[in-house]
Scaffold this motif. Structure first.
Motif, PDB file in Angstrom:
ATOM      1  N   SER A 135       0.831  -1.217   0.000  1.00 44.51           N
ATOM      2  CA  SER A 135       0.000   0.000   0.000  1.00 44.51           C
ATOM      3  C   SER A 135       0.855   1.251   0.000  1.00 44.51           C
ATOM      4  O   SER A 135       0.512   2.251  -0.640  1.00 44.51           O
ATOM      5  CB  SER A 135      -0.932   0.016   1.217  1.00 44.51           C
ATOM      6  N   LEU A 153       1.945   1.878  -3.529  1.00 43.68           N
ATOM      7  CA  LEU A 153       0.872   2.420  -4.354  1.00 43.68           C
ATOM      8  C   LEU A 153       0.610   3.891  -4.014  1.00 43.68           C
ATOM      9  O   LEU A 153       0.376   4.707  -4.899  1.00 43.68           O
ATOM     10  CB  LEU A 153      -0.407   1.587  -4.165  1.00 43.68           C
ATOM     11  N   ARG A 154       0.683   4.223  -2.705  1.00 39.19           N
ATOM     12  CA  ARG A 154       0.470   5.622  -2.300  1.00 39.19           C
ATOM     13  C   ARG A 154       1.595   6.519  -2.814  1.00 39.19           C
ATOM     14  O   ARG A 154       1.341   7.676  -3.143  1.00 39.19           O
ATOM     15  CB  ARG A 154       0.365   5.725  -0.772  1.00 39.19           C
ATOM     16  N   ALA A 186       0.738   7.134  -6.435  1.00 37.35           N
ATOM     17  CA  ALA A 186      -0.412   8.042  -6.573  1.00 37.35           C
ATOM     18  C   ALA A 186      -0.076   9.450  -6.082  1.00 37.35           C
ATOM     19  O   ALA A 186      -0.910  10.334  -6.143  1.00 37.35           O
ATOM     20  CB  ALA A 186      -1.604   7.492  -5.785  1.00 37.35           C
ATOM     21  N   ILE A 235      -3.470   9.889 -13.480  1.00 36.68           N
ATOM     22  CA  ILE A 235      -3.411   8.785 -12.527  1.00 36.68           C
ATOM     23  C   ILE A 235      -4.695   8.688 -11.725  1.00 36.68           C
ATOM     24  O   ILE A 235      -5.121   9.657 -11.100  1.00 36.68           O
ATOM     25  CB  ILE A 235      -2.230   8.965 -11.546  1.00 36.68           C
ATOM     26  N   TYR A 248      -6.451   6.516  -8.595  1.00 37.49           N
ATOM     27  CA  TYR A 248      -6.024   5.685  -7.467  1.00 37.49           C
ATOM     28  C   TYR A 248      -7.261   5.239  -6.691  1.00 37.49           C
ATOM     29  O   TYR A 248      -8.072   6.077  -6.305  1.00 37.49           O
ATOM     30  CB  TYR A 248      -5.079   6.506  -6.587  1.00 37.49           C
ATOM     31  N   ALA A 256     -12.967   5.880 -10.219  1.00 41.05           N
ATOM     32  CA  ALA A 256     -11.686   5.854 -10.939  1.00 41.05           C
ATOM     33  C   ALA A 256     -11.904   5.689 -12.441  1.00 41.05           C
ATOM     34  O   ALA A 256     -11.188   6.289 -13.247  1.00 41.05           O
ATOM     35  CB  ALA A 256     -10.801   4.732 -10.402  1.00 41.05           C
ATOM     36  N   LEU A 260      -4.334   2.759 -10.502  1.00 35.24           N
ATOM     37  CA  LEU A 260      -3.703   2.096  -9.364  1.00 35.24           C
ATOM     38  C   LEU A 260      -4.809   1.566  -8.451  1.00 35.24           C
ATOM     39  O   LEU A 260      -5.627   2.342  -7.967  1.00 35.24           O
ATOM     40  CB  LEU A 260      -2.843   3.105  -8.592  1.00 35.24           C
ATOM     41  N   ASP A 270      -5.740  -0.688  -5.026  1.00 32.34           N
ATOM     42  CA  ASP A 270      -5.235  -1.369  -3.822  1.00 32.34           C
ATOM     43  C   ASP A 270      -6.278  -2.378  -3.337  1.00 32.34           C
ATOM     44  O   ASP A 270      -7.316  -2.014  -2.810  1.00 32.34           O
ATOM     45  CB  ASP A 270      -4.914  -0.350  -2.721  1.00 32.34           C
TER      46      ASP A 270
END
Ligand code: ADP
Ligand code: MG
Length: 272
Positions: free
Chosen positions: A42, A45-46, A49, A78, A80, A151, A160, A162
């Motif tokens: 995570s 991914l953060r 983003a 992007i 997320y 998204a 992206l 999660d």
């Protein structure tokens, strides 16, 4: 759009969470990120983003440093979707939430095109009948679909996700993974998805990144990453890996500790 991650490290206070992460993903590809709880999925991914700023390293989109993009540029490029849970916030309806995805495009107000995109996103995820419902009054799986729809409505080149299927029933797990697959294969988008389900990862991802304690332990095609040896080393499980017609399948059989102890005992006995 080509996403390039170079030497990214991240630290929470003094606790290192990511160390020297380097990889590339191209348009049309689905990259799956796997790894045990707390391995840094995570956090990575953060960072991608731009929710978190890496301590060191750089992230490039088609060669442009992501750190230098304007907010609206970032929003168009992007999308997320955070992991399920903990997004209650103030009361909004399903359609209002999905409309937020259009924010990077709004100029003087909501256009007919914006509404069409929102309506298509709701339809894609089977949310049309729930459009006027309050988000707070939906199940977590239904809420998860709303965030996925938001998204999609954002129409970004890079998506992206999660744990996009964590709260979904088995039918929607397949539907959402097939949708993610289509976004890459048919629309040429760049997809990075944290996947906790190794069977979905082995089936729908083109390549996998296996994280272990904030580092890349293995990377490559699912068959090369989802091996019994890697699963033992990283997850601490003995697993049976088979290749079904639809992809790699992993069946965890037992925690490795017991099996490893047994193996060590046998090795000791053999020596004696
Ligand atoms: P994963 O998604 O793979 O389960 P995370 O990226 O959430 O892992 O966490 C990686 C590491 O960073 C873990 O050791 C976790 O405890 C720590 N961590 C995550 N979020 C925070 C935070 N907000 N503050 C401090 N430490 C955190
Ligand atoms: Mg996580």
């Amino acid at each position: 759009m080509r996403l390039q991650v170079k030497d990214v490290s991240f630290t929470y206070g003094s606790v290192p969470a990511l160390e020297n992460i380097t990889f590339k993903v191209s348009g049309g590809e689905v990259l799956g990120i796997i790894g045990p709880n707390g391995s840094g999925k995570s956090t990575l991914l953060r960072c991608l983003a731009r929710v978190l700023r890496p301590r060191t390293g750089t992230i490039f989109l088609d060669g442009k440093n992501v750190a230098a993009l304007h907010g609206y540029e970032l929003g168009r490029m992007i999308g997320y979707v955070p992991p399920p849970g903990g997004q209650a916030g103030f009361p909004t309806t399903v359609v209002e939430t999905v409309l937020q995805g259009r924010r990077p495009y709004l100029t003087w107000g909501v256009s007919r095109h914006d509404l069409e995109v929102v309506s298509a996103a709701l339809g894609y995820l089977g949310l049309t009948p729930l459009a006027e419902r309050l988000l707070s009054e939906l199940s977590s799986g239904q809420q998860q679909k709303v965030f996925l729809a938001r998204a999609l409505a954002q129409e970004p080149e890079v998506l992206l996700f999660d744990e996009p299927t964590a709260t979904l029933d088995i039918r929607y797990q397949l539907e959402v993974m097939a949708l993610i697959r289509r976004l890459a294969t048919e629309e040429g988008r760049t997809v990075v998805a944290v996947l906790h389900d190794l069977n979905l990862a082995g089936r729908f991802a083109d390549r996998l990144l296996l994280l272990h304690e904030g580092r890349i332990f293995a990377a490559g095609k699912p068959a090369a990453v989802l091996t019994p040896a890697n699963l033992r080393a990283v997850y601490g499980v003995e697993a049976v890996v088979t290749e079904a017609p639809w992809g790699i399948q992993v069946t965890p059989v037992a925690p490795a500790t017991a099996a490893e102890k047994e193996a060590r005992k046998e090795a000791a006995l053999a020596r004696a």
